[in-house]
Design an enzyme around this catalytic site. Structure first.
Site, PDB file in Angstrom:
ATOM      1  N   GLU A  41       0.851  -1.187   0.000  1.00  0.00           N
ATOM      2  CA  GLU A  41       0.000   0.000   0.000  1.00  0.00           C
ATOM      3  C   GLU A  41       0.887   1.238   0.000  1.00  0.00           C
ATOM      4  O   GLU A  41       2.117   1.126   0.041  1.00  0.00           O
ATOM      5  CB  GLU A  41      -0.949  -0.010   1.208  1.00  0.00           C
ATOM      6  CG  GLU A  41      -0.257   0.019   2.552  1.00  0.00           C
ATOM      7  CD  GLU A  41      -1.212  -0.259   3.722  1.00  0.00           C
ATOM      8  OE1 GLU A  41      -2.145  -1.053   3.571  1.00  0.00           O
ATOM      9  OE2 GLU A  41      -0.992   0.317   4.798  1.00  0.00           O
ATOM     10  N   HIS A  58      -4.116   3.250   8.384  1.00  0.00           N
ATOM     11  CA  HIS A  58      -2.846   2.784   8.926  1.00  0.00           C
ATOM     12  C   HIS A  58      -1.909   3.978   9.143  1.00  0.00           C
ATOM     13  O   HIS A  58      -1.804   4.840   8.277  1.00  0.00           O
ATOM     14  CB  HIS A  58      -2.159   1.821   7.959  1.00  0.00           C
ATOM     15  CG  HIS A  58      -2.852   0.512   7.827  1.00  0.00           C
ATOM     16  ND1 HIS A  58      -2.795  -0.245   6.677  1.00  0.00           N
ATOM     17  CD2 HIS A  58      -3.617  -0.203   8.697  1.00  0.00           C
ATOM     18  CE1 HIS A  58      -3.499  -1.354   6.841  1.00  0.00           C
ATOM     19  NE2 HIS A  58      -4.001  -1.351   8.058  1.00  0.00           N
TER      20      HIS A  58
END
Lengths: 386, 293
Positions: B209, B247
């Site tokens: 990511e 995150h």
């Protein structure tokens, strides 16, 4: 979490770093009062917004007299300040920092941050202050000095000394340089920061080293250790939807599109935005209600998503793991009923008891379109809003 | 084989008496994991679900063999729990806890240099070797024993990929999340190396990511060291810069760490990319088939 320049300077002052004397004002009257306290002019008026590039945007002005302070503060308080970091919509100036003017001999740069690749705290300094450091990195990288700090001990005195010497802080400036670097490192660690940046750090013609500007960002995961820092938040500077989401304990980031997304888990939420784009539309937000989503989180998620007036349709993408999809389906139905949903809703439920979940959605009688997989879901919501 | 954990692994849970610790310990035991003890300071001598509880990790390792620890300790105390496990000689440490301050993780990483252990996480779903052992919070039943290794920075997106694989009849050797924090334990490279060396693993999926440079390093490693069929996916093509996407580690800062840069790097090395998250399993299947021809 970001704070204003004047707040960062207060914290630096506590860490034994010299800053110009100044006051924060919120009105023209206050500005005038404060201006009378200064013996010497010009003084500097600095717009307090959470963005850099203020000087070029007209957010930093010199005033040569009390009258000029009055005139300029009248212009600046309430102005919409557009800089290269605010985006085209700009930011409203609500506070001004009125500071003593100083005769600047040299402008330096110093910052402390975490280098995630090295897994270390690093101190960066440069002789080229007062400009965007990214430019210096590109054009004259040899003028940037970088130091990995020993996390067990902290910054050694000799390291602060060496760095001072590299910045040509010699003679009576040396001890001020050491004090400044030690202080900046201390402020970083003691406040669980992700960034402390002083740009410029100045040397005055009178031989003083001061932090002329300061930026400080706190690491969100460290905030629990510093209950006092939470009050430094300026809610005007935050996106109201993001602020609400934060209070509700869900991760939300608003973006420009018109399809609201409600997803469990950060990776899946990003992937959901990507697949909407893949099928030719744009997501309105990132919304992660937590990996183990429950009914209440889904309701909160709906509330936040639907606050955005740009949202023309909502895509719910839930991978039910430990929590069963039939339970989650009940939550979605309840939330949709309570919110009296007026935009198309596509729901993709996968994982444990997904079939049962889908039949609950169907049996609800609500206008909920059920999807079989991520691709199907994205295609259905994209065509529903056209 | 599989990597990291299997049916013989003896596991402890730090934070076993907490709500999540207990709930997931039971799920792991149900899946077949050998949970031999738990640790909660102040609860030593008690039993939960027929598992003995100790006050400290060092007390446990004196009395029994321990291969891995699963940590559910709250964020303010989790870094210390990792250090306690590593200091007691536990070789595989799986930290599920989310929200550990970065400065604490810097200290953890420094400690691990002198006390070698494989740290998975923090802020991760854990690790599962399907049909054998589960040390984490992932739903066991979507997995199927087989030959694909899956490594990811995320939780539910990993479940998504695993589910697609299982639906296509492709089982998994081991699946794990390395965590969504900027400073974490094992890297993609460590795990890809283990998969490459594991005879049972015949193919791999790496799910990255935005943020940091882990994917770029992985791409470089794959180019030089991975011979088995592999598929990559990178989430966050549509993520705006400067925003933390759930995150703590998923943030594009100063123009670096974008999905486009990472995807380009994989592609430039000839590594197959899944174009969108719905075709991760399908892409793996195609790559496997073409490797057989």
């Amino acid at each position: 979490m970001n704070i204003h320049e004047f707040q960062a300077k207060e914290l630096l002052k506590k860490a034994n770093i010299s800053v110009p004397s100044g006051w924060v004002v919120e009105s023209v009257d206050e500005a005038k009062q404060v201006a009378k306290e200064f013996k010497n002019f010009p003084v500097v008026l600095k717009a307090q917004i959470h963005a850099g590039g203020r000087g070029k945007g007209g957010g930093v002005k010199l005033a040569k007299s009390v009258d000029e302070v009055e005139q300029l503060s009248l212009q600046m308080i309430g102005m919409k300040l557009v800089t290269n970091q605010t985006g085209p919509s700009g930011k409203i100036v609500r506070k001004l920092l009125v500071e003593e003017g100083l005769d600047i001999e040299r402008e330096l740069y110093v910052a402390v941050t975490v280098d995630r690749a090295k897994e270390k705290i690093v101190l960066m300094a440069s002789t080229e202050g007062g400009v965007e450091i990214e430019e210096v990195v590109k054009s004259t990288p040899e003028k940037i000095f970088s130091l990995e700090v020993d996390e067990a001990y902290g910054l050694y005195d000799f390291e602060a000394k060496d760095l001072s010497l590299k910045l040509e802080l010699t003679g009576k400036l040396l001890s001020q340089g050491i004090k400044t670097f030690k202080g900046i490192y201390r402020a970083f660690v003691e406040n669980d920061c992700s960034l402390v940046e002083v740009n410029p750090l100045i040397v005055t013609k009178g031989g003083k080293v001061l932090a002329l500007d300061a930026k400080m960002t706190f690491e969100d995961n460290g905030l629990f250790r510093h209950p006092g820092l939470a009050s430094l938040i300026d809610e005007h500077e935050e996106d109201p939807k993001e602020l609400l989401a934060q209070k509700k304990g869900v991760n939300y980031v608003s973006v420009d599109g018109n399809i609201g997304c409600l997803v469990n888990g950060a990776g899946l939420a990003m992937a959901t935005m990507d697949i909407i784009k893949h099928y030719g539309a744009s997501p309105a937000n990132f919304l992660d209600v937590g990996g183990g989503a429950n009914k209440d989180q889904i309701k909160e998620g709906f509330g936040i998503t639907l606050q955005d007036e740009c949202v023309k349709g909502v895509l719910v993408n839930i991978f039910g793991g430990i929590l069963r999809c039939d339970e989650l389906a009940k939550g979605i139905v309840e939330a949709a009923k309570e919110m009296s949903l007026s935009v198309p809703l596509v729901v993709r439920l996968e994982g444990t008891n997904a079939k049962e979940g889908r039949s609950i959605l169907k049996a609800s009688g609500l206008a909920i379109t059920s999807a079989n997989n991520m691709a199907d879901a994205a295609q259905k919501i994209v065509s529903a809003i056209k | 084989m599989a990597i990291l954990v299997d049916e013989n692994s003896c596991i402890i849970c730090q934070g076993i008496t907490g709500k999540n610790g207990l709930f997931h310990t039971i799920k792991c035991v149900d899946y077949g994991a050998k949970v031999v003890a738990g640790v909660t300071p102040g609860k030593g001598g008690k039993w939960v679900e027929n598992i003995p509880v100790f006050d400290s990790v060092s007390q446990v390792v004196k009395e029994m063999k321990v291969d891995a620890s699963m940590i559910f300790v709250p964020a303010p105390f989790a870094a210390d729990a990792i250090i306690e496990a590593a200091g007691s000689g536990i070789k595989v440490i799986v930290c599920i806890t989310e929200g550990i301050p970065v400065l604490d993780m810097i200290k953890v990483k420094r400690f691990l240099k002198d006390h070698p252990a494989i740290l998975i996480g923090p802020n991760c779903p854990g690790v599962i070797s399907p049909g054998r052992c589960k040390v984490g919070i992932m739903p066991g039943h979507i997995h199927k024993k087989g030959a694909i290794g899956v490594v990811s920075r995320s939780g539910t997106l990993t479940y998504e990929a695993v589910y697609q694989l299982t639906e296509l009849g492709l089982g998994q050797s081991t699946c794990l999340g390395i965590g969504g924090d900027p400073i974490h334990g094992v890297s993609f490279i460590d795990i890809l190396d283990m998969f490459e060396k594991d005879p049972e693993t015949k193919g791999m999926i790496i799910i990255g990511e935005i943020g940091g440079t882990d994917e770029e390093k992985a791409a470089d490693f794959i180019k030089n060291h991975v011979t088995k069929p592999i598929v990559a996916f990178v989430a966050g093509k549509t993520a705006p810069p400067g925003k933390r996407m759930g995150h703590a580690g998923a943030i594009i800062s100063g123009g670096s760490g974008t999905a486009a840069q990472k995807i380009e790097m994989f592609k430039s090395f000839g590594i197959k990319i899944a174009d969108n998250p719905a075709v991760i399993g399908e892409t793996m299947k195609k790559v496997l088939e073409s490797s057989l021809n």
